[in-house]
Design a protein around this motif. Structure first.
Motif, PDB file in Angstrom:
ATOM      1  N   ILE A  70      -2.880   4.924  -7.944  1.00 56.24           N
ATOM      2  CA  ILE A  70      -3.650   3.691  -8.112  1.00 56.24           C
ATOM      3  C   ILE A  70      -3.041   2.880  -9.250  1.00 56.24           C
ATOM      4  O   ILE A  70      -3.349   3.078 -10.420  1.00 56.24           O
ATOM      5  CB  ILE A  70      -5.142   4.003  -8.369  1.00 56.24           C
ATOM      6  CG1 ILE A  70      -5.675   4.874  -7.218  1.00 56.24           C
ATOM      7  CG2 ILE A  70      -5.947   2.720  -8.477  1.00 56.24           C
ATOM      8  CD1 ILE A  70      -7.091   5.330  -7.384  1.00 56.24           C
ATOM      9  N   SER A  71      -2.162   1.954  -8.874  1.00 57.35           N
ATOM     10  CA  SER A  71      -1.406   1.232  -9.895  1.00 57.35           C
ATOM     11  C   SER A  71      -2.132  -0.015 -10.373  1.00 57.35           C
ATOM     12  O   SER A  71      -1.863  -0.526 -11.450  1.00 57.35           O
ATOM     13  CB  SER A  71      -0.037   0.850  -9.332  1.00 57.35           C
ATOM     14  OG  SER A  71      -0.216   0.144  -8.122  1.00 57.35           O
ATOM     15  N   GLU A  72      -3.041  -0.528  -9.575  1.00 56.28           N
ATOM     16  CA  GLU A  72      -3.802  -1.712  -9.993  1.00 56.28           C
ATOM     17  C   GLU A  72      -5.112  -1.765  -9.205  1.00 56.28           C
ATOM     18  O   GLU A  72      -5.267  -1.082  -8.199  1.00 56.28           O
ATOM     19  CB  GLU A  72      -2.972  -2.983  -9.764  1.00 56.28           C
ATOM     20  CG  GLU A  72      -2.452  -3.107  -8.346  1.00 56.28           C
ATOM     21  CD  GLU A  72      -1.861  -4.482  -8.069  1.00 56.28           C
ATOM     22  OE1 GLU A  72      -2.149  -5.405  -8.843  1.00 56.28           O
ATOM     23  OE2 GLU A  72      -1.158  -4.622  -7.081  1.00 56.28           O
ATOM     24  N   PRO A  73      -6.065  -2.604  -9.671  1.00 53.60           N
ATOM     25  CA  PRO A  73      -7.378  -2.641  -9.024  1.00 53.60           C
ATOM     26  C   PRO A  73      -7.309  -2.875  -7.505  1.00 53.60           C
ATOM     27  O   PRO A  73      -8.091  -2.313  -6.754  1.00 53.60           O
ATOM     28  CB  PRO A  73      -8.072  -3.805  -9.726  1.00 53.60           C
ATOM     29  CG  PRO A  73      -7.485  -3.827 -11.078  1.00 53.60           C
ATOM     30  CD  PRO A  73      -6.051  -3.428 -10.893  1.00 53.60           C
ATOM     31  N   ARG A  74      -6.335  -3.676  -7.077  1.00 55.81           N
ATOM     32  CA  ARG A  74      -6.255  -3.974  -5.655  1.00 55.81           C
ATOM     33  C   ARG A  74      -6.073  -2.699  -4.817  1.00 55.81           C
ATOM     34  O   ARG A  74      -6.627  -2.573  -3.727  1.00 55.81           O
ATOM     35  CB  ARG A  74      -5.103  -4.963  -5.400  1.00 55.81           C
ATOM     36  CG  ARG A  74      -5.035  -5.463  -3.995  1.00 55.81           C
ATOM     37  CD  ARG A  74      -4.411  -6.838  -3.894  1.00 55.81           C
ATOM     38  NE  ARG A  74      -5.298  -7.917  -4.255  1.00 55.81           N
ATOM     39  CZ  ARG A  74      -6.245  -8.403  -3.441  1.00 55.81           C
ATOM     40  NH1 ARG A  74      -6.427  -7.922  -2.253  1.00 55.81           N
ATOM     41  NH2 ARG A  74      -7.022  -9.383  -3.846  1.00 55.81           N
ATOM     42  N   LEU A  79      -8.709   1.379  -1.303  1.00 54.62           N
ATOM     43  CA  LEU A  79      -9.150   2.757  -1.075  1.00 54.62           C
ATOM     44  C   LEU A  79     -10.676   2.847  -1.024  1.00 54.62           C
ATOM     45  O   LEU A  79     -11.240   3.925  -1.035  1.00 54.62           O
ATOM     46  CB  LEU A  79      -8.621   3.661  -2.191  1.00 54.62           C
ATOM     47  CG  LEU A  79      -7.112   3.925  -2.192  1.00 54.62           C
ATOM     48  CD1 LEU A  79      -6.674   4.531  -3.508  1.00 54.62           C
ATOM     49  CD2 LEU A  79      -6.744   4.844  -1.031  1.00 54.62           C
ATOM     50  N   LYS A  80     -11.312   1.694  -0.988  1.00 49.85           N
ATOM     51  CA  LYS A  80     -12.780   1.598  -0.935  1.00 49.85           C
ATOM     52  C   LYS A  80     -13.448   2.172  -2.191  1.00 49.85           C
ATOM     53  O   LYS A  80     -14.450   2.854  -2.136  1.00 49.85           O
ATOM     54  CB  LYS A  80     -13.322   2.276   0.326  1.00 49.85           C
ATOM     55  CG  LYS A  80     -12.760   1.623   1.601  1.00 49.85           C
ATOM     56  CD  LYS A  80     -13.516   2.088   2.818  1.00 49.85           C
ATOM     57  CE  LYS A  80     -12.929   1.536   4.108  1.00 49.85           C
ATOM     58  NZ  LYS A  80     -12.860   0.076   4.133  1.00 49.85           N
ATOM     59  N   ILE A  81     -12.802   1.916  -3.320  1.00 47.52           N
ATOM     60  CA  ILE A  81     -13.406   2.258  -4.608  1.00 47.52           C
ATOM     61  C   ILE A  81     -13.855   0.947  -5.250  1.00 47.52           C
ATOM     62  O   ILE A  81     -13.086  -0.013  -5.318  1.00 47.52           O
ATOM     63  CB  ILE A  81     -12.389   2.953  -5.538  1.00 47.52           C
ATOM     64  CG1 ILE A  81     -11.922   4.268  -4.910  1.00 47.52           C
ATOM     65  CG2 ILE A  81     -12.991   3.201  -6.925  1.00 47.52           C
ATOM     66  CD1 ILE A  81     -10.774   4.924  -5.647  1.00 47.52           C
TER      67      ILE A  81
ATOM     68  N   VAL B 190     -10.408  -8.721  -9.435  1.00 51.69           N
ATOM     69  CA  VAL B 190     -10.477  -8.776  -7.976  1.00 51.69           C
ATOM     70  C   VAL B 190      -9.098  -9.086  -7.384  1.00 51.69           C
ATOM     71  O   VAL B 190      -8.982  -9.501  -6.245  1.00 51.69           O
ATOM     72  CB  VAL B 190     -11.516  -9.800  -7.469  1.00 51.69           C
ATOM     73  CG1 VAL B 190     -12.915  -9.346  -7.814  1.00 51.69           C
ATOM     74  CG2 VAL B 190     -11.255 -11.181  -8.019  1.00 51.69           C
ATOM     75  N   GLY B 191      -8.064  -8.852  -8.191  1.00 55.13           N
ATOM     76  CA  GLY B 191      -6.712  -8.904  -7.655  1.00 55.13           C
ATOM     77  C   GLY B 191      -6.057 -10.273  -7.643  1.00 55.13           C
ATOM     78  O   GLY B 191      -5.057 -10.475  -6.969  1.00 55.13           O
ATOM     79  N   ILE B 192      -6.612 -11.239  -8.364  1.00 50.27           N
ATOM     80  CA  ILE B 192      -5.974 -12.555  -8.430  1.00 50.27           C
ATOM     81  C   ILE B 192      -4.925 -12.537  -9.539  1.00 50.27           C
ATOM     82  O   ILE B 192      -5.192 -12.027 -10.635  1.00 50.27           O
ATOM     83  CB  ILE B 192      -7.030 -13.648  -8.708  1.00 50.27           C
ATOM     84  CG1 ILE B 192      -7.976 -13.751  -7.512  1.00 50.27           C
ATOM     85  CG2 ILE B 192      -6.367 -14.996  -8.976  1.00 50.27           C
ATOM     86  CD1 ILE B 192      -9.199 -14.594  -7.762  1.00 50.27           C
ATOM     87  N   ASN B 193      -3.750 -13.092  -9.253  1.00 47.23           N
ATOM     88  CA  ASN B 193      -2.690 -13.109 -10.260  1.00 47.23           C
ATOM     89  C   ASN B 193      -2.921 -14.282 -11.228  1.00 47.23           C
ATOM     90  O   ASN B 193      -2.638 -15.432 -10.923  1.00 47.23           O
ATOM     91  CB  ASN B 193      -1.332 -13.243  -9.566  1.00 47.23           C
ATOM     92  CG  ASN B 193      -0.181 -13.062 -10.540  1.00 47.23           C
ATOM     93  OD1 ASN B 193      -0.301 -13.385 -11.724  1.00 47.23           O
ATOM     94  ND2 ASN B 193       0.924 -12.545 -10.049  1.00 47.23           N
ATOM     95  N   VAL B 194      -3.460 -13.932 -12.390  1.00 48.26           N
ATOM     96  CA  VAL B 194      -3.853 -14.952 -13.362  1.00 48.26           C
ATOM     97  C   VAL B 194      -2.642 -15.748 -13.847  1.00 48.26           C
ATOM     98  O   VAL B 194      -2.666 -16.984 -13.900  1.00 48.26           O
ATOM     99  CB  VAL B 194      -4.564 -14.308 -14.574  1.00 48.26           C
ATOM    100  CG1 VAL B 194      -4.875 -15.344 -15.646  1.00 48.26           C
ATOM    101  CG2 VAL B 194      -5.835 -13.622 -14.128  1.00 48.26           C
ATOM    102  N   TYR B 195      -1.577 -15.037 -14.187  1.00 50.94           N
ATOM    103  CA  TYR B 195      -0.411 -15.713 -14.743  1.00 50.94           C
ATOM    104  C   TYR B 195       0.199 -16.684 -13.745  1.00 50.94           C
ATOM    105  O   TYR B 195       0.506 -17.826 -14.076  1.00 50.94           O
ATOM    106  CB  TYR B 195       0.638 -14.674 -15.175  1.00 50.94           C
ATOM    107  CG  TYR B 195       0.162 -13.775 -16.285  1.00 50.94           C
ATOM    108  CD1 TYR B 195      -0.445 -14.315 -17.421  1.00 50.94           C
ATOM    109  CD2 TYR B 195       0.292 -12.396 -16.205  1.00 50.94           C
ATOM    110  CE1 TYR B 195      -0.890 -13.499 -18.442  1.00 50.94           C
ATOM    111  CE2 TYR B 195      -0.157 -11.576 -17.228  1.00 50.94           C
ATOM    112  CZ  TYR B 195      -0.746 -12.135 -18.345  1.00 50.94           C
ATOM    113  OH  TYR B 195      -1.194 -11.317 -19.357  1.00 50.94           O
ATOM    114  N   LYS B 196       0.377 -16.217 -12.487  1.00 47.64           N
ATOM    115  CA  LYS B 196       1.000 -17.063 -11.478  1.00 47.64           C
ATOM    116  C   LYS B 196       0.160 -18.325 -11.245  1.00 47.64           C
ATOM    117  O   LYS B 196       0.682 -19.441 -11.197  1.00 47.64           O
ATOM    118  CB  LYS B 196       1.137 -16.265 -10.176  1.00 47.64           C
ATOM    119  CG  LYS B 196       2.061 -16.923  -9.179  1.00 47.64           C
ATOM    120  CD  LYS B 196       2.265 -16.021  -7.964  1.00 47.64           C
ATOM    121  CE  LYS B 196       2.174 -16.866  -6.704  1.00 47.64           C
ATOM    122  NZ  LYS B 196       1.939 -16.063  -5.511  1.00 47.64           N
TER     123      LYS B 196
END
Lengths: 516, 310
Positions: A70-74, A79-81, B190-196
């Motif tokens: 798990i390298s990042e929140p995405r 993985l449904k976490i 939530v996976g948004i790329n802030v820097y970009k």
């Protein structure tokens, strides 16, 4: 039940701290797994690793039997976490629906399909019983509802493993009840919940199993049914803990604080304290119970001189201190532990030593000739207090903001208690503070009473009110609606009064029915 | 008295209002993209100035005013990107970085002006973007004289306002942009790329400021004059705040400043002291900012560098 998540031998080193030391944890499908430990025990780090915010130095994670990285929140989301943070991750000016879909939006070309988002939120809201208005803006909602939005956000992303990071810390007692309902309904729907907390009562109330961490190490995992409060407290703190406060009966003397018919309006002009009267005597602790937001904050701030009352009178040791400045009131004998230590109690960017002289900074011995500070006096004072009040780590030069919540609170307590005040106001003295520190602060409060201070205690925790107070006042809708001797007060009676019931009705048997 | 009222409602004044408002519209919209993403852009003034110069230089060498306009956009975008590198990657203080860009732009344009044109103060005349007459609309009474015959860039600025409003409030990217400027950590979680997102926004910001500058040099005039933006970048910044970080609001604010500017020129003609009249736009700005719009709510994370955890 199948195991949905396994963390094996997780180790994480931060500069100077081994935050997680070879921790293993497994979570079953559809269980509520409590993760408990004092502040700094490594709970949040462990969960941040699971959610991809940090990378573990060592260890493996398996989700539904598969090894994952798990390298990042995405990745965690896929993985449904899902994770509900202690500090909510909501964008205030956006609506509920916008916040829920943010980052995984429903699209129509480059456009946001807002209507579809609203429908989706309504569907989720109905199927999990989480009532919410999708069109409301976050900034207009209460903290309890913010949390609901966070939970919906995780469910929208299909979360089957839900991490709740100290979800009850910011909630009122009713909201905590609501949350527990929601957690049960999620469990019935097959969601696994990791419930981070340091409140033992909540662990016992809702969890199926409990894992205890202490100083980065796992102490053990137990079935909740096989454990009890004393046992858990010992596992968390590492020694026997007094859950009951030891104190002798109060020996109250003359009245120190008198509040008569006090009316206080807030900055928007609405009445928050509406004719409150009370008195506190030397050598007793008067606890004010009440659901938060019923005027306790404003009552206390008016006494401390931080808010100007509309009418009424405040007497301290026979002097009318109404409309005095905060400094003058302090000099007249007030010690004040404010409810929000970050806003009112400390300057986080100052050192412990400097925080310990706030309000005394213009006085002997800290301020010498020509207004220059005496470093030596300040440091001597700090070394003495840090030791006496057990602030850890005991370095007076340390920035206050770098301390844990419990130790920050000890700094405030040390400063205020050490001045031997005539009147001591403690507002939510143990909020966000771990068990070891709670025990210590409670002992100090009782010691102040025994020294001869009049103590006014305001707390949203009924346990705290009941274990410390000699008399209990109940505040509802800006008024003190009842004052009981400690022997007359019990949880059920106070809960009834806090929700607006009257003592007469309670005595007439209304105590068992629900307040409308 | 009647004269003054007639003057206040004069179609020539309104037409001039649109012209004076155009550079402000471009630049203010640019400022909105940047601030909405959480990057304060004090450097708008400098980016405008560089755009104004690039427009003239490209127009001079290619003989095409429209290529000049494109050049201004690219030069502005480059300046925006540089501001982005300083404030996003190196987390420099954004006010300092923006101010540096303003000072740099002042020096660079003077230097290049002398290097390329070998003239002090002003450049030679270059091809400019000519006004167009819109067939039917120009015939409508009262409306026609105001919007019937204008520079194409005036219409383009109005179009930019409308498109930006849609982009910011109706698209997925716009939603993400706003979330990044309000609560970058939430966006990140939530996976948004802030820097970009911030780089794109601040680059667009520079591009639009460049377009605003180009209007001054190759549409309003047909040459570059040293320091010709004369504080319009800062007025555009005020328009961002005045317009509450909304494109339509910024349009209103730009028109308001443009009107004060246009009026100022006419009032001078009827003998009201120049200095007094010249203060008008600024005084109105202060009154407006202080009283009329109430508390302006900036994007919460505006000006704060984002540091990713872990």
């Amino acid at each position: 039940m199948a195991i949905v998540l396994e963390m094996k031998g997780i180790t994480k080193q931060f500069p100077g701290v081994l935050a997680n030391d070879n921790i293993s944890l497994d979570v079953r499908e559809g269980e509520i797994h409590a993760l408990v430990g004092e502040n700094g025990s490594g709970k949040s780090t462990l969960m941040s690793i699971l959610y991809g915010l940090y990378q573990a130095d060592k260890g493996e994670i398996y989700v539904r039997g598969k090894k994952v990285d798990i390298s990042e929140p995405r990745v965690a989301i896929n993985l449904k976490i899902g994770m509900v943070f202690q500090h909510f991750m909501l964008v205030e000016p956006l609506t509920v629906a916008e916040n829920i879909v943010l980052g995984s939006e429903l699209k129509r070309g480059p456009f946001l399909d807002y209507d579809q988002a609203v429908k989706e939120v309504e569907r989720l809201s109905a199927s999990y019983g989480l009532k919410i208005d999708p069109h409301a803006k976050i900034e207009d909602l209460s903290v309890g509802l913010h949390q609901r939005v966070e939970i919906l956000k995780a469910l929208y992303r299909g979360a089957e493993i839900l991490i709740l990071d100290e979800p009850t810390a910011v909630l009122t007692p009713q909201e905590v009840d609501d949350l527990m309902e929601v957690m049960r309904s999620l469990r019935e729907n097959g969601t696994s919940i990791i419930f981070i907390t340091h409140k033992i009562r909540e662990v016992l109330a809702i969890s199926d199993r409990v894992t205890v961490l202490r100083r980065g190490k796992k102490i053990g995992t137990k079935d909740t049914a096989d454990t009890n409060a004393q046992d858990l407290a010992e596992m968390m703190v590492g020694r026997e803990v007094l859950l009951r406060v030891e104190k002798t009966p109060a020996q109250p003397k003359e009245e120190v604080l008198q509040v008569n018919d006090l009316v206080v309006k807030d900055s928007r002009g609405s009445i928050r304290v509406n004719g409150a009267s009370l008195s506190v005597r030397r050598g007793e602790i008067l606890g004010i119970a009440g659901v938060e937001g019923n005027g306790q904050t404003e009552l206390v701030e008016a006494i401390a001189g931080l808010m100007r009352p509309q009418s009424g009178q405040i007497m301290l040791s026979g002097k009318d201190i109404t409309n005095w400045s905060p400094l003058r009131i302090k000099k007249a004998g007030l010690g004040y532990v404010p409810e929000d230590r970050h806003k009112r109690g400390l300057v986080l960017d100052y050192s412990i030593a400097d925080n310990l002289i706030l309000g005394l900074h213009a006085d002997e011995p800290f301020c010498g000739v020509m207004g220059f500070h005496s470093r030596k006096a300040i440091m001597d004072n700090a070394s003495k207090l840090v030791e006496k009040y057990d602030v850890r780590p005991p370095y007076p030069q340390q920035r206050a903001g770098a301390l844990s919540g419990g130790n920050q609170q000890k700094v405030v307590v040390a400063r205020e208690f050490n001045q031997d005040p005539e009147l001591l106001i403690c507002s939510q003295p143990t909020r966000g503070v771990d068990i070891g520190a709670i025990e210590f602060i409670h002992q100090q409060v009782v010691a102040q009473r025994d020294r001869g201070a009049a103590v006014l205690l305001v707390s949203a925790e009924l346990d705290e009110i009941l274990s410390l107070s000699d008399r209990v006042a109940v505040m509802y809708n800006g008024r003190i609606v009842a004052v009981l001797d400690r022997e007359e007060a019990d949880e059920q009676k106070l809960g009834y009064l806090m929700l607006g019931g009257s003592l007469e009705d309670y005595k007439a048997g209304g105590g068992n029915s629900h307040v409308g | 008295m009647w004269d003054i009222i007639k003057l206040l409602l004069n179609t020539t004044v309104f037409a001039a209002t649109l012209r004076m408002a155009t550079p402000l519209m471009f630049t203010a919209i640019g400022g909105i993209y940047s601030e909405r993403s959480g990057v304060v852009n004090i450097g708008l003034e400098g980016m405008m100035l560089i755009g104004a110069f690039a427009a003239v230089a490209v127009s001079y060498f290619t003989g095409s005013a429209w290529l000049g306009f494109l050049g201004a956009i690219l030069a502005g975008a480059l300046m925006g990107f540089i501001h982005g590198v300083a404030s996003i990657k190196y987390r420099a203080n954004q006010v300092v970085s923006g101010t540096a860009i303003n000072i740099f732009a002042g020096g660079l344009t003077v230097y290049l002006q002398r290097l390329i044109f070998n003239m002090a103060g002003v450049s030679p005349a270059v091809p400019r973007i000519n006004d167009v007459t819109i067939p039917l609309i120009s015939k409508i009474p009262w409306i026609g004289p105001i919007i019937g015959k204008q520079n194409p860039l005036v219409y383009l600025a109005l179009l930019t306002v409308v498109i930006s409003h849609i982009v910011i409030f109706k698209t997925v990217w716009g939603l993400r942009l706003r979330s990044v400027g309000e609560h970058p950590r939430a966006a990140d979680s939530v996976g948004i790329n802030v820097y970009k997102t911030r780089y794109v926004a601040v680059t667009i910001s520079g591009a639009l400021a460049g377009a605003g500058g180009a209007y001054l040099s190759i549409a309003h005039l047909s040459r570059f004059v040293e320091g010709m933006t004369a504080g319009r970048g800062f007025i555009a910044l005020a328009a961002v705040i005045f317009g509450k970080w909304n494109p339509l609001g910024a349009l209103g604010a730009s028109l308001f400043f443009g009107y004060a500017d246009a009026l100022q020129m006419r009032l001078q003609e009827i003998g009201i002291p120049t200095q007094l009249v010249q203060m008008l736009p600024y005084i109105l700005t202060m009154i407006a900012l202080a009283g009329f719009i109430g508390r302006a709510v900036a994007p919460k994370a505006s000006g704060e560098p984002y540091v990713k955890e872990g």
